[in-house]
Write an enzyme that holds these catalytic residues in place. Structure first.
Site, mmCIF file in Angstrom:
data_model
loop_
_atom_site.group_PDB
_atom_site.id
_atom_site.type_symbol
_atom_site.label_atom_id
_atom_site.label_comp_id
_atom_site.label_asym_id
_atom_site.label_seq_id
_atom_site.Cartn_x
_atom_site.Cartn_y
_atom_site.Cartn_z
ATOM 1 N N LYS A 192 -6.325 6.792 10.680
ATOM 2 C CA LYS A 192 -7.780 6.752 10.877
ATOM 3 C C LYS A 192 -8.121 7.115 12.302
ATOM 4 O O LYS A 192 -7.484 6.638 13.230
ATOM 5 C CB LYS A 192 -8.303 5.334 10.606
ATOM 6 C CG LYS A 192 -8.627 5.094 9.171
ATOM 7 C CD LYS A 192 -9.418 3.806 9.013
ATOM 8 C CE LYS A 192 -9.329 3.367 7.578
ATOM 9 N NZ LYS A 192 -9.913 2.041 7.363
ATOM 10 N N ASP B 1 -4.302 2.054 10.960
ATOM 11 C CA ASP B 1 -5.692 1.722 11.261
ATOM 12 C C ASP B 1 -5.750 1.207 12.695
ATOM 13 O O ASP B 1 -5.861 1.992 13.629
ATOM 14 C CB ASP B 1 -6.183 0.707 10.233
ATOM 15 C CG ASP B 1 -7.642 0.360 10.411
ATOM 16 O OD1 ASP B 1 -8.331 1.074 11.152
ATOM 17 O OD2 ASP B 1 -8.115 -0.633 9.832
ATOM 18 N N GLY C 143 0.783 -1.236 0.000
ATOM 19 C CA GLY C 143 0.000 0.000 0.000
ATOM 20 C C GLY C 143 0.811 1.280 0.000
ATOM 21 O O GLY C 143 0.335 2.324 -0.443
ATOM 22 N N PHE D 299 -13.408 3.089 5.059
ATOM 23 C CA PHE D 299 -12.444 2.386 4.218
ATOM 24 C C PHE D 299 -12.134 3.208 2.974
ATOM 25 O O PHE D 299 -13.035 3.623 2.250
ATOM 26 C CB PHE D 299 -12.991 1.007 3.822
ATOM 27 C CG PHE D 299 -11.901 0.091 3.364
ATOM 28 C CD1 PHE D 299 -11.119 -0.595 4.277
ATOM 29 C CD2 PHE D 299 -11.636 -0.058 2.009
ATOM 30 C CE1 PHE D 299 -10.086 -1.423 3.857
ATOM 31 C CE2 PHE D 299 -10.611 -0.882 1.574
ATOM 32 C CZ PHE D 299 -9.839 -1.567 2.500
ATOM 33 N N VAL D 300 -10.836 3.463 2.727
ATOM 34 C CA VAL D 300 -10.440 4.286 1.587
ATOM 35 C C VAL D 300 -9.570 3.488 0.613
ATOM 36 O O VAL D 300 -8.897 2.532 1.001
ATOM 37 C CB VAL D 300 -9.676 5.564 2.032
ATOM 38 C CG1 VAL D 300 -10.602 6.537 2.728
ATOM 39 C CG2 VAL D 300 -8.489 5.223 2.929
ATOM 40 N N ASP E 243 -5.680 -0.418 -1.491
ATOM 41 C CA ASP E 243 -6.542 -1.307 -2.277
ATOM 42 C C ASP E 243 -7.764 -1.752 -1.495
ATOM 43 O O ASP E 243 -7.819 -1.669 -0.268
ATOM 44 C CB ASP E 243 -5.779 -2.572 -2.685
ATOM 45 C CG ASP E 243 -5.615 -3.543 -1.520
ATOM 46 O OD1 ASP E 243 -5.135 -3.101 -0.453
ATOM 47 O OD2 ASP E 243 -5.994 -4.722 -1.660
ATOM 48 N N ARG F 268 -5.596 0.465 -6.528
ATOM 49 C CA ARG F 268 -4.335 1.080 -6.084
ATOM 50 C C ARG F 268 -3.890 2.198 -7.025
ATOM 51 O O ARG F 268 -3.211 3.126 -6.627
ATOM 52 C CB ARG F 268 -3.214 0.029 -6.020
ATOM 53 C CG ARG F 268 -3.398 -1.024 -4.944
ATOM 54 C CD ARG F 268 -2.094 -1.757 -4.706
ATOM 55 N NE ARG F 268 -2.251 -3.006 -3.988
ATOM 56 C CZ ARG F 268 -2.294 -3.105 -2.664
ATOM 57 N NH1 ARG F 268 -2.226 -2.043 -1.916
ATOM 58 N NH2 ARG F 268 -2.420 -4.299 -2.093
ATOM 59 N N ASP G 209 1.290 3.230 4.448
ATOM 60 C CA ASP G 209 0.215 4.012 3.839
ATOM 61 C C ASP G 209 -0.759 4.549 4.875
ATOM 62 O O ASP G 209 -1.099 5.718 4.873
ATOM 63 C CB ASP G 209 -0.536 3.175 2.781
ATOM 64 C CG ASP G 209 -0.983 1.808 3.292
ATOM 65 O OD1 ASP G 209 -0.711 1.487 4.475
ATOM 66 O OD2 ASP G 209 -1.593 1.057 2.516
HETATM 67 P P1 IMP Z 1 -3.370 -1.897 10.875
HETATM 68 O O1 IMP Z 1 -2.338 -2.962 11.101
HETATM 69 O O2 IMP Z 1 -4.745 -2.292 11.359
HETATM 70 O O3 IMP Z 1 -2.959 -0.518 11.365
HETATM 71 O O4 IMP Z 1 -3.604 -1.816 9.342
HETATM 72 C C1 IMP Z 1 -2.746 -1.221 8.541
HETATM 73 C C2 IMP Z 1 -2.802 -1.799 7.158
HETATM 74 O O5 IMP Z 1 -4.118 -2.190 6.774
HETATM 75 C C3 IMP Z 1 -2.374 -0.711 6.215
HETATM 76 O O6 IMP Z 1 -0.995 -0.779 5.954
HETATM 77 C C4 IMP Z 1 -3.205 -0.984 4.981
HETATM 78 O O7 IMP Z 1 -2.506 -1.851 4.122
HETATM 79 C C5 IMP Z 1 -4.450 -1.679 5.491
HETATM 80 N N1 IMP Z 1 -5.577 -0.722 5.618
HETATM 81 C C6 IMP Z 1 -6.070 -0.182 6.742
HETATM 82 N N2 IMP Z 1 -7.099 0.653 6.491
HETATM 83 C C7 IMP Z 1 -7.249 0.638 5.156
HETATM 84 C C8 IMP Z 1 -8.163 1.326 4.256
HETATM 85 O O8 IMP Z 1 -9.035 2.132 4.628
HETATM 86 N N3 IMP Z 1 -7.999 1.060 2.937
HETATM 87 C C9 IMP Z 1 -7.064 0.189 2.466
HETATM 88 N N4 IMP Z 1 -6.192 -0.454 3.255
HETATM 89 C C10 IMP Z 1 -6.290 -0.237 4.598
HETATM 90 MG MG MG Z 2 -0.321 -1.956 4.312
#
Ligand code: IMP
Ligand code: MG
Length: 198
Positions: free
Chosen positions: A141, A113, A54, A163-164, A170, A176, A110
């Site tokens: 987020k 979350d 991403g 979700f973006v 993606d 992407r 990227d």
């Molecule tokens: P985390 O480990 O929950 O912080 O998630 C991070 C990863 O989930 C990011 O590096 C993204 O690849 C993916 N991700 C989280 N939110 C989104 C979204 O809104 N769109 C697309 N990919 C996301």
């Molecule tokens: Mg990622």
């Protein structure tokens, strides 16, 4: 789950509900982030560790605005299986540990979350005795269910908990290459994984 039409670019891009961050706004902010990073590491050699896939587009724009002695490494993390929009399983593939010993490392991702990816990446880099570890995300987020998460050193934009896609991000491996960051129509987030009309 419904069947979705992934057979033409018009059909796929027709799933976009609205633009959250247009390309010009992203470009301007990425330059500001690059200036902050360049100021901070001024004179030091920087090792960037980018999280695939991403961060690819963000990374490409960011590093071309960094007038620094710089090395680039990539790690692969996947936390969103198929068509899910919340992290479930988690898999991390890091480069060889010795790569970071004594280095100033900047982890680039990227989006933050749940924070699981960045937390695991930082832990993994710390284990190889780097000189320093900092973190940079394009998007963060605002999630009401996460109380004390990891605080990245550089954040491009704070966005709502939706979700973006686009600019590297993606859904189910698509979108992407959209130049803007967008949200999808609700029905496009309810597609059967890998389904199409063919
Ligand atoms: P985390 O480990 O929950 O912080 O998630 C991070 C990863 O989930 C990011 O590096 C993204 O690849 C993916 N991700 C989280 N939110 C989104 C979204 O809104 N769109 C697309 N990919 C996301
Ligand atoms: Mg990622």
């Amino acid at each position: 789950m419904t069947k979705c039409d992934f057979t033409s670019v018009d059909a796929v891009w027709g799933n976009i509900a609205r633009v959250v961050l247009p390309r010009e706004v992203i470009a301007h902010r990425v330059k500001e982030l690059a200036a902050q990073v360049a100021d901070f590491y001024d004179g030091a050699e920087l090792t960037i560790l980018a999280v695939l896939t991403g961060s690819l587009i963000f990374l490409a724009d960011l590093v071309r605005d960094l007038p620094l002695v710089m090395r680039l490494d990539v790690a692969s993390a996947s936390s969103y299986p198929g068509g899910s929009v919340r992290s479930e399983a988690f898999e991390l593939l890091m480069p060889a540990k010795s790569d970071f010993e004594g280095k100033d490392v900047l982890i680039v991702d990227d989006i933050l979350d749940s924070g699981q990816t960045l937390t695991r990446m930082v832990e993994s880099v710390q284990a190889s005795n780097p000189a320093s570890v900092r973190t940079c995300v394009l998007l963060r987020k605002r999630r009401s269910d996460i109380v004390a998460g990891i605080e990245p050193d550089y954040v491009g934009f704070d966005i709502d908990d939706e979700f973006v896609v686009g600019y590297g991000l993606d859904y189910n491996h698509l979108y992407r290459n959209l130049p803007d960051i967008c949200v999808l129509k609700p029905e496009a987030l309810a597609c059967d994984e890998g389904s199409d009309l063919s």
